[in-house]
Scaffold this motif. Structure first.
Motif, PDB file in Angstrom:
ATOM      1  N   ARG A  20       0.824  -1.213   0.000  1.00 20.79           N
ATOM      2  CA  ARG A  20       0.000   0.000   0.000  1.00 20.79           C
ATOM      3  C   ARG A  20       0.858   1.264   0.000  1.00 20.79           C
ATOM      4  O   ARG A  20       0.506   2.267  -0.583  1.00 20.79           O
ATOM      5  CB  ARG A  20      -0.941   0.003   1.203  1.00 20.79           C
ATOM      6  N   SER A  21       2.013   1.196   0.675  1.00 19.83           N
ATOM      7  CA  SER A  21       2.850   2.401   0.724  1.00 19.83           C
ATOM      8  C   SER A  21       3.391   2.737  -0.667  1.00 19.83           C
ATOM      9  O   SER A  21       3.701   3.883  -0.972  1.00 19.83           O
ATOM     10  CB  SER A  21       3.987   2.229   1.729  1.00 19.83           C
ATOM     11  N   ILE A  22       3.485   1.727  -1.525  1.00 23.93           N
ATOM     12  CA  ILE A  22       3.918   1.981  -2.910  1.00 23.93           C
ATOM     13  C   ILE A  22       2.730   2.507  -3.723  1.00 23.93           C
ATOM     14  O   ILE A  22       2.821   3.527  -4.397  1.00 23.93           O
ATOM     15  CB  ILE A  22       4.454   0.679  -3.549  1.00 23.93           C
ATOM     16  N   HIS A  23       1.579   1.812  -3.603  1.00 23.40           N
ATOM     17  CA  HIS A  23       0.425   2.193  -4.430  1.00 23.40           C
ATOM     18  C   HIS A  23      -0.213   3.509  -3.997  1.00 23.40           C
ATOM     19  O   HIS A  23      -0.962   4.126  -4.758  1.00 23.40           O
ATOM     20  CB  HIS A  23      -0.617   1.060  -4.421  1.00 23.40           C
ATOM     21  N   MET A  24       0.055   3.947  -2.769  1.00 26.17           N
ATOM     22  CA  MET A  24      -0.504   5.213  -2.282  1.00 26.17           C
ATOM     23  C   MET A  24       0.562   6.308  -2.249  1.00 26.17           C
ATOM     24  O   MET A  24       0.361   7.347  -1.615  1.00 26.17           O
ATOM     25  CB  MET A  24      -1.110   5.031  -0.889  1.00 26.17           C
ATOM     26  N   PRO A  91     -17.199   4.897   5.919  1.00 25.50           N
ATOM     27  CA  PRO A  91     -15.746   5.063   5.841  1.00 25.50           C
ATOM     28  C   PRO A  91     -15.033   3.782   5.393  1.00 25.50           C
ATOM     29  O   PRO A  91     -15.613   2.696   5.441  1.00 25.50           O
ATOM     30  CB  PRO A  91     -15.343   5.425   7.276  1.00 25.50           C
ATOM     31  N   LEU A  92     -13.776   3.962   4.976  1.00 30.91           N
ATOM     32  CA  LEU A  92     -12.995   2.812   4.519  1.00 30.91           C
ATOM     33  C   LEU A  92     -12.251   2.176   5.682  1.00 30.91           C
ATOM     34  O   LEU A  92     -11.924   2.842   6.657  1.00 30.91           O
ATOM     35  CB  LEU A  92     -11.947   3.265   3.497  1.00 30.91           C
ATOM     36  N   MET A  93     -11.982   0.876   5.556  1.00 20.60           N
ATOM     37  CA  MET A  93     -11.006   0.247   6.430  1.00 20.60           C
ATOM     38  C   MET A  93      -9.863  -0.252   5.542  1.00 20.60           C
ATOM     39  O   MET A  93     -10.042  -0.415   4.331  1.00 20.60           O
ATOM     40  CB  MET A  93     -11.635  -0.899   7.227  1.00 20.60           C
ATOM     41  N   HIS A  94      -8.692  -0.449   6.141  1.00 20.64           N
ATOM     42  CA  HIS A  94      -7.528  -0.730   5.297  1.00 20.64           C
ATOM     43  C   HIS A  94      -6.865  -2.081   5.527  1.00 20.64           C
ATOM     44  O   HIS A  94      -5.976  -2.458   4.779  1.00 20.64           O
ATOM     45  CB  HIS A  94      -6.497   0.385   5.444  1.00 20.64           C
ATOM     46  N   PRO A  96      -7.496  -6.327   6.184  1.00 18.66           N
ATOM     47  CA  PRO A  96      -6.282  -6.626   5.435  1.00 18.66           C
ATOM     48  C   PRO A  96      -6.256  -5.986   4.045  1.00 18.66           C
ATOM     49  O   PRO A  96      -5.208  -5.927   3.432  1.00 18.66           O
ATOM     50  CB  PRO A  96      -6.315  -8.154   5.310  1.00 18.66           C
ATOM     51  N   HIS A  97      -7.417  -5.536   3.546  1.00 20.34           N
ATOM     52  CA  HIS A  97      -7.454  -4.900   2.232  1.00 20.34           C
ATOM     53  C   HIS A  97      -8.357  -3.680   2.320  1.00 20.34           C
ATOM     54  O   HIS A  97      -9.300  -3.665   3.110  1.00 20.34           O
ATOM     55  CB  HIS A  97      -8.027  -5.851   1.165  1.00 20.34           C
ATOM     56  N   PRO A  98      -8.101  -2.652   1.482  1.00 22.73           N
ATOM     57  CA  PRO A  98      -8.976  -1.486   1.522  1.00 22.73           C
ATOM     58  C   PRO A  98     -10.388  -1.837   1.072  1.00 22.73           C
ATOM     59  O   PRO A  98     -10.556  -2.500   0.043  1.00 22.73           O
ATOM     60  CB  PRO A  98      -8.338  -0.508   0.519  1.00 22.73           C
ATOM     61  N   ARG A  99     -11.375  -1.463   1.860  1.00 25.58           N
ATOM     62  CA  ARG A  99     -12.784  -1.684   1.508  1.00 25.58           C
ATOM     63  C   ARG A  99     -13.653  -0.888   2.463  1.00 25.58           C
ATOM     64  O   ARG A  99     -13.210  -0.528   3.560  1.00 25.58           O
ATOM     65  CB  ARG A  99     -13.164  -3.158   1.588  1.00 25.58           C
ATOM     66  N   PRO A 100     -14.913  -0.585   2.050  1.00 25.37           N
ATOM     67  CA  PRO A 100     -15.806   0.101   2.975  1.00 25.37           C
ATOM     68  C   PRO A 100     -16.056  -0.788   4.198  1.00 25.37           C
ATOM     69  O   PRO A 100     -16.107  -2.010   4.072  1.00 25.37           O
ATOM     70  CB  PRO A 100     -17.093   0.280   2.154  1.00 25.37           C
ATOM     71  N   LYS A 101     -16.204  -0.134   5.371  1.00 22.00           N
ATOM     72  CA  LYS A 101     -16.391  -0.907   6.606  1.00 22.00           C
ATOM     73  C   LYS A 101     -17.630  -1.797   6.557  1.00 22.00           C
ATOM     74  O   LYS A 101     -17.701  -2.810   7.234  1.00 22.00           O
ATOM     75  CB  LYS A 101     -16.503   0.040   7.805  1.00 22.00           C
ATOM     76  N   ASP A 102     -18.649  -1.394   5.782  1.00 19.23           N
ATOM     77  CA  ASP A 102     -19.864  -2.230   5.695  1.00 19.23           C
ATOM     78  C   ASP A 102     -19.753  -3.272   4.574  1.00 19.23           C
ATOM     79  O   ASP A 102     -20.751  -3.853   4.153  1.00 19.23           O
ATOM     80  CB  ASP A 102     -21.100  -1.350   5.489  1.00 19.23           C
ATOM     81  N   ASN A 103     -18.533  -3.480   4.095  1.00 23.93           N
ATOM     82  CA  ASN A 103     -18.295  -4.434   2.994  1.00 23.93           C
ATOM     83  C   ASN A 103     -19.077  -4.069   1.738  1.00 23.93           C
ATOM     84  O   ASN A 103     -19.451  -4.937   0.948  1.00 23.93           O
ATOM     85  CB  ASN A 103     -18.634  -5.871   3.408  1.00 23.93           C
ATOM     86  N   CYS A 104     -19.346  -2.772   1.577  1.00 26.56           N
ATOM     87  CA  CYS A 104     -20.013  -2.261   0.385  1.00 26.56           C
ATOM     88  C   CYS A 104     -21.447  -2.810   0.256  1.00 26.56           C
ATOM     89  O   CYS A 104     -21.873  -3.237  -0.817  1.00 26.56           O
ATOM     90  CB  CYS A 104     -19.203  -2.582  -0.876  1.00 26.56           C
ATOM     91  N   LEU A 105     -22.149  -2.754   1.376  1.00 29.01           N
ATOM     92  CA  LEU A 105     -23.538  -3.215   1.390  1.00 29.01           C
ATOM     93  C   LEU A 105     -24.340  -2.458   0.328  1.00 29.01           C
ATOM     94  O   LEU A 105     -24.289  -1.233   0.257  1.00 29.01           O
ATOM     95  CB  LEU A 105     -24.122  -2.934   2.782  1.00 29.01           C
TER      96      LEU A 105
END
Ligand code: HEM
Length: 116
Positions: A20-24, A91-94, A96-105
């Protein structure tokens, strides 16, 4: 024991690349948090600046299969369905992978005049 970039890595430890530090990294990807699919238009990444599947001897062996599956899924999903997120401001969580906290409900509806 090994030395990497001035750090001592004791025997038996595992060292992971923090992709992530590379991709961000905004020096590689300006405004990295902006959703901007056009950033990939005619883009050829410099070595070790784009590593979604890792690199070297541990490169993901499923990477071509994964890309094919994603392309087929997106074709059918985007042409055939309407998607409405239930919590668009979630909001997002990071880890183990970036995704919305609600898993994109989302509410998903099949389009009646679907061509997919
Ligand atoms: C979008 C989907 C996928 C992503 C982002 C992904 C990403 C990765 C990454 C980052 C690694 C670690 C590389 C490293 O340790 O440096 C890895 C390893 C691995 N992946 Fe995937 N992968 C995906 C799909 C798949 C699929 C579909 C398969 C199999 C059908 C697969 C099988 C493996 C295996 C077996 C390893 C371990 C390779 C090794 O340690 O030698 N992956 N993957």
């Amino acid at each position: 024991m090994a030395w990497i970039s001035g750090y001592i890595i004791p025997k038996g430890w595992k060292a992971l690349t923090w992709f992530r530090s590379i991709h961000m990294d905004s020096e590689i990807y300006p405004n990295p948090k902006e959703f901007n699919p056009s950033r990939w238009d005619n883009y050829t990444p410099k070595p070790v600046t784009f590593l979604p599947f890792g690199a070297g001897s541990r490169l993901c062996p499923g990477n071509d299969l994964a890309k094919l599956e994603i392309a087929i899924f997106l074709h059918h999903f985007l042409l055939g369905y309407e998607v409405e997120r239930l919590n668009p401001q979630c909001p997002l969580m990071h880890l183990p992978h970036p995704r919305p906290k609600d898993n994109c409900l989302a509410r998903i509806k099949k389009c009646s005049r679907s061509v997919a």
